[in-house]
Design a protein around this motif. Structure first.
Motif, PDB file in Angstrom:
ATOM      1  N   GLY A  39       0.689  -1.106  -0.497  1.00 17.63           N
ATOM      2  CA  GLY A  39      -0.080  -0.115  -0.021  1.00 17.63           C
ATOM      3  C   GLY A  39       1.070   1.671  -0.025  1.00 17.63           C
ATOM      4  N   PHE A  40       2.505   1.116   0.211  1.00 16.56           N
ATOM      5  CA  PHE A  40       3.068   2.638  -0.244  1.00 16.56           C
ATOM      6  C   PHE A  40       3.000   3.021  -1.298  1.00 16.56           C
ATOM      7  CE2 PHE A  40       6.389   2.458   3.635  1.00 16.56           C
ATOM      8  CZ  PHE A  40       4.532   2.627   4.880  1.00 16.56           C
ATOM      9  N   TYR A  41       3.685   4.095  -1.267  1.00 20.92           N
ATOM     10  CA  TYR A  41       3.641   4.575  -3.116  1.00 20.92           C
ATOM     11  C   TYR A  41       4.821   5.514  -2.956  1.00 20.92           C
ATOM     12  CZ  TYR A  41      -1.346   5.235  -3.567  1.00 20.92           C
ATOM     13  OH  TYR A  41      -2.572   4.855  -3.785  1.00 20.92           O
ATOM     14  N   THR A  42       5.674   4.853  -4.395  1.00 22.88           N
ATOM     15  CA  THR A  42       7.479   5.019  -3.890  1.00 22.88           C
ATOM     16  C   THR A  42       8.009   6.068  -4.135  1.00 22.88           C
ATOM     17  OG1 THR A  42       7.284   3.957  -6.350  1.00 22.88           O
ATOM     18  CG2 THR A  42       7.411   2.806  -4.087  1.00 22.88           C
ATOM     19  N   ASP A  43       7.133   7.029  -4.847  1.00 24.25           N
ATOM     20  CA  ASP A  43       6.925   8.843  -4.955  1.00 24.25           C
ATOM     21  C   ASP A  43       7.351   9.253  -4.406  1.00 24.25           C
ATOM     22  OD1 ASP A  43       4.738   8.921  -4.791  1.00 24.25           O
ATOM     23  OD2 ASP A  43       4.833   9.645  -6.682  1.00 24.25           O
ATOM     24  N   GLY A  44       7.313   9.305  -2.825  1.00 20.90           N
ATOM     25  CA  GLY A  44       7.156  10.303  -1.975  1.00 20.90           C
ATOM     26  C   GLY A  44       8.489  10.009  -1.086  1.00 20.90           C
ATOM     27  N   ASN A  45       8.565  10.392   0.052  1.00 19.23           N
ATOM     28  CA  ASN A  45       9.553  10.998   0.662  1.00 19.23           C
ATOM     29  C   ASN A  45       9.193  10.493   2.760  1.00 19.23           C
ATOM     30  OD1 ASN A  45      12.296  10.921  -1.269  1.00 19.23           O
ATOM     31  ND2 ASN A  45      11.668  13.146  -0.566  1.00 19.23           N
ATOM     32  N   ALA A  46       9.937   9.518   3.028  1.00 20.88           N
ATOM     33  CA  ALA A  46      10.001   9.633   4.620  1.00 20.88           C
ATOM     34  C   ALA A  46      10.485  10.220   5.188  1.00 20.88           C
ATOM     35  CB  ALA A  46       9.723   7.573   5.235  1.00 20.88           C
ATOM     36  N   THR A  47      10.572  10.459   6.385  1.00 23.31           N
ATOM     37  CA  THR A  47      11.246  12.011   6.801  1.00 23.31           C
ATOM     38  C   THR A  47      11.362  10.869   8.852  1.00 23.31           C
ATOM     39  OG1 THR A  47       9.389  12.864   7.853  1.00 23.31           O
ATOM     40  CG2 THR A  47      10.906  14.157   6.080  1.00 23.31           C
ATOM     41  N   ARG A  48      12.160  12.112   9.017  1.00 23.92           N
ATOM     42  CA  ARG A  48      12.578  11.946  10.275  1.00 23.92           C
ATOM     43  C   ARG A  48      13.407  12.792  11.452  1.00 23.92           C
ATOM     44  NH1 ARG A  48      12.213   6.684  13.504  1.00 23.92           N
ATOM     45  NH2 ARG A  48      13.330   6.708  15.595  1.00 23.92           N
ATOM     46  N   ILE A  49      13.507  13.070  12.450  1.00 26.88           N
ATOM     47  CA  ILE A  49      13.208  14.359  13.341  1.00 26.88           C
ATOM     48  C   ILE A  49      14.454  14.253  14.194  1.00 26.88           C
ATOM     49  CG2 ILE A  49      13.097  16.591  14.273  1.00 26.88           C
ATOM     50  CD1 ILE A  49      10.220  16.834  12.964  1.00 26.88           C
ATOM     51  N   ASN A  66       7.706   9.198   9.865  1.00 23.60           N
ATOM     52  CA  ASN A  66       6.409  10.383   8.853  1.00 23.60           C
ATOM     53  C   ASN A  66       6.776   9.726   8.410  1.00 23.60           C
ATOM     54  OD1 ASN A  66       4.762  11.536   8.422  1.00 23.60           O
ATOM     55  ND2 ASN A  66       5.889  13.206   8.286  1.00 23.60           N
ATOM     56  N   TYR A  67       5.594   8.948   7.592  1.00 20.81           N
ATOM     57  CA  TYR A  67       5.734   7.758   6.457  1.00 20.81           C
ATOM     58  C   TYR A  67       4.175   8.279   5.938  1.00 20.81           C
ATOM     59  CZ  TYR A  67       9.071   4.511   7.649  1.00 20.81           C
ATOM     60  OH  TYR A  67      10.370   3.625   7.930  1.00 20.81           O
ATOM     61  N   SER A  68       3.545   9.760   6.179  1.00 19.30           N
ATOM     62  CA  SER A  68       2.562   9.830   5.944  1.00 19.30           C
ATOM     63  C   SER A  68       2.539  10.418   3.749  1.00 19.30           C
ATOM     64  CB  SER A  68       2.125  11.416   6.062  1.00 19.30           C
ATOM     65  OG  SER A  68       3.208  12.673   5.861  1.00 19.30           O
ATOM     66  N   GLN A  69       3.437  10.322   3.269  1.00 16.09           N
ATOM     67  CA  GLN A  69       3.678  11.065   1.823  1.00 16.09           C
ATOM     68  C   GLN A  69       4.289   9.492   1.821  1.00 16.09           C
ATOM     69  OE1 GLN A  69       6.929  13.634   0.912  1.00 16.09           O
ATOM     70  NE2 GLN A  69       6.502  14.928   2.454  1.00 16.09           N
ATOM     71  N   CYS A  70       4.042   8.268   2.594  1.00 14.19           N
ATOM     72  CA  CYS A  70       4.305   7.283   1.842  1.00 14.19           C
ATOM     73  C   CYS A  70       2.395   6.144   1.787  1.00 14.19           C
ATOM     74  CB  CYS A  70       4.763   6.282   2.112  1.00 14.19           C
ATOM     75  SG  CYS A  70       7.141   7.042   2.768  1.00 14.19           S
ATOM     76  N   LEU A  71       1.360   6.934   2.104  1.00 16.17           N
ATOM     77  CA  LEU A  71       0.465   6.178   2.463  1.00 16.17           C
ATOM     78  C   LEU A  71      -0.696   6.845   0.612  1.00 16.17           C
ATOM     79  CD1 LEU A  71      -0.070   7.053   5.707  1.00 16.17           C
ATOM     80  CD2 LEU A  71       0.079   4.739   4.937  1.00 16.17           C
ATOM     81  N   LYS A  72       0.165   7.828   0.399  1.00 15.55           N
ATOM     82  CA  LYS A  72      -0.391   8.609  -1.168  1.00 15.55           C
ATOM     83  C   LYS A  72      -0.046   8.958  -1.431  1.00 15.55           C
ATOM     84  CE  LYS A  72      -2.355  12.575   2.190  1.00 15.55           C
ATOM     85  NZ  LYS A  72      -3.407  12.958   2.678  1.00 15.55           N
ATOM     86  N   PRO A  73      -0.076   9.882  -2.906  1.00 11.63           N
ATOM     87  CA  PRO A  73       0.591  10.497  -3.909  1.00 11.63           C
ATOM     88  C   PRO A  73       1.036  11.355  -3.034  1.00 11.63           C
ATOM     89  CG  PRO A  73      -1.260   9.797  -4.531  1.00 11.63           C
ATOM     90  CD  PRO A  73      -2.078   9.028  -3.508  1.00 11.63           C
ATOM     91  N   THR A  74       2.445  12.255  -3.250  1.00 10.75           N
ATOM     92  CA  THR A  74       3.306  12.787  -3.515  1.00 10.75           C
ATOM     93  C   THR A  74       2.972  14.058  -3.356  1.00 10.75           C
ATOM     94  OG1 THR A  74       5.249  11.613  -3.258  1.00 10.75           O
ATOM     95  CG2 THR A  74       5.398  14.250  -3.243  1.00 10.75           C
TER      96      THR A  74
END
Length: 490
Positions: free
Chosen positions: A72-82, A101-109
């Motif tokens: 279900g992940f989308y591969t055109d986004g980035n995950a972040t960690r602070i 933060n994997y929010s960008q991986c759950l739907k199109p960027t």
């Protein structure tokens, strides 16, 4: 390990078995991956059960591509960690664990979704600004309270109201410092937390009454501070619109309003938190409706104070523009009136907390950039408001300045220079005429005509006047270093 996507949107489709194998392989790869040795403070390399995060310099945000092996992940986004400035990964206060933060991986960027990380980058600078502001306010308010208490001539109902407002700002600064220093990453005291691997977890066992008491005291002091700002507005509004009232009897009701009213919201909130939402240290508000028990009275006080502000400005505007018996008003006088009105407005803004009303109309669902700007402005005014109030209502107060000057000259045993000019003139007309009548007498002397009036402060701070001769005054001025100009008349 790369996995083929099944649609044009870039969504990953993979079986559960393949996903588990891929996660284990990534964990093993992360464990075997050689660690970098970064200079300075940094967050250690870690695996968050999904992806491997490398060593990251403190105070930065680490970006990695969205994993290609999670269903279900989308591969055109980035995950972040602070990575926080102290070299620890950011902990989500809701889950009580380090957070990626994997929010960008759950739907199109969406490009706008990269902006929320701006908040976490600027929070460091906002905290520094806030701490600096509260420290400056704390020191200036302590000095203001000392001055108000020290000098008995300043003890009056008006300054008593100022004094209690100063104390509320001091308590607000103290509780803010304690909350920032004692709460580890905003979660709880050190003994309320336990380290599980690289995760900081809140202990479920125990009452944790210490940190809950701290948060409760913080909310009480915050509410009391807003209420004393309301008391200041109510007192000034009463002075403007009520012609006759007893100040001393009214001050007692102000005490009750300032220090007693917050209990009407704090006690119900504590009961609700104990019975319905007794989680963590009460420093989170999952149910927004419960938090309005505290927020509602504060917002009501802000709106009432804004009404007082507008009403007082209207009264000042009417008074400054009141017609003066058909006399034309020159442009200089009009300019002076506008200047006085503007000065009064600037003084009333920090007193009434008018800046709070601006943020009440701002929606919480704003874009991250706007949220960061609002946070900068709001925290600046919140932290420096105590300093502004101390300056405007104590250090620039003429009564306070007069008492400080009198104390200064009393300590140094020297007369006030403001009154030294009185020694430039000869004694009053009666002494001069008396000396003139006896000028030709055998026992008379022209020295009587050159008697001077010397002004000074006694040990009790009272202004006294003594009469001295010109010759003795000159000698005394040379001995003590006074610069006295003697006027000679024939």
């Amino acid at each position: 390990m790369e996995h083929k996507v099944q649609d044009e949107a870039g969504e990953v489709h993979i079986s559960k078995e393949e996903q588990n194998i891929a996660v284990i392989q990534e964990w093993d790869k992360c464990r075997r991956f050689p660690k970098e040795r970064l200079a300075g403070v940094y967050c250690n390399q870690t695996f968050d059960d999904i992806a491997c995060w490398p060593d990251t310099p403190a105070g930065t945000v680490q970006y990695i591509a969205c994993p290609t092996y999670i269903q279900g992940f989308y591969t055109d986004g980035n995950a972040t960690r602070i990575c926080l400035p102290d070299g620890k990964w950011f902990v989500n206060p809701v889950t009580n664990s380090t957070w990626s933060n994997y929010s960008q991986c759950l739907k199109p960027t969406n490009p706008q979704e990269e902006i929320p990380q701006l908040f976490m980058v600027h929070i460091v600078y906002i905290r520094v600004m806030s701490t600096t502001g509260y420290a400056i306010s704390f020191c200036s308010l302590l000095l203001a309270v000392f001055i108000m208490v020290k000098f008995k001539r300043l003890h009056c109902p008006r300054n008593t109201v100022h004094l209690h407002m100063f104390v509320s700002f001091i308590l607000r600064a103290i509780l803010t410092f304690l909350k920032d220093l004692l709460l580890v990453q905003g979660l709880g005291f050190a003994f309320d937390l336990e380290q599980t691997g690289d995760k900081l977890v809140f202990k479920q066992e125990g009452l944790h009454w210490e940190c809950k008491l701290l948060i409760t005291l913080f909310h009480y002091v915050l509410s009391a501070n807003y209420m004393w700002i309301l008391v200041e507005g109510l007192y000034l509004h009463t002075l403007v619109y009520v012609s006759v009232f007893s100040e001393r009897s009214t001050v007692r009701w102000y005490y009750l309003l300032g220090w007693g009213t917050p209990f009407l919201s704090i006690v119900p909130w504590v009961i609700v938190r104990i019975t319905l939402e007794n989680i963590l240290c009460w420093n989170t508000n999952p149910t927004v409706g419960y938090f309005w028990i505290l927020k509602g009275p504060i917002w009501l006080s802000i709106m009432v104070n804004f009404f007082f502000f507008i009403n007082i400005l209207r009264a000042l505007f009417y008074k400054l523009h009141k017609p003066k018996l058909r006399k034309p008003c020159p442009s200089a006088a009009r300019h002076n009136r506008y200047r006085r009105l503007a000065k009064a407005t600037l003084i009333l803004i920090p007193l009434f907390g008018v800046h709070y009303i601006v943020f009440m109309g701002v929606s919480e669902n704003v874009n991250p950039t706007t949220e960061v700007v609002i946070l900068y402005i709001e925290m600046f005014f919140n932290s420096f408001q105590g300093f502004l109030v101390a300056v405007l209502f104590c250090f620039l107060n003429r009564e306070v300045q007069l008492e400080l000057k009198k104390t200064w000259y009393r300590l140094w045993s020297r007369p006030d220079p403001l009154f030294l000019q009185q020694t430039q003139y000869l004694v009053d007309h009666r002494n001069r005429s008396h000396a003139s009548d006896n000028h030709h007498s055998s026992e008379g002397s022209t020295d009587n005509a050159s008697c001077l009036c010397k002004w000074s402060l006694d040990d009790k701070g009272k202004l006294t006047r003594t009469f001295v001769k010109t010759g003795s005054a000159k000698q005394e001025s040379r001995r003590k270093g006074w610069k006295i100009t003697v006027e000679t008349r024939m």
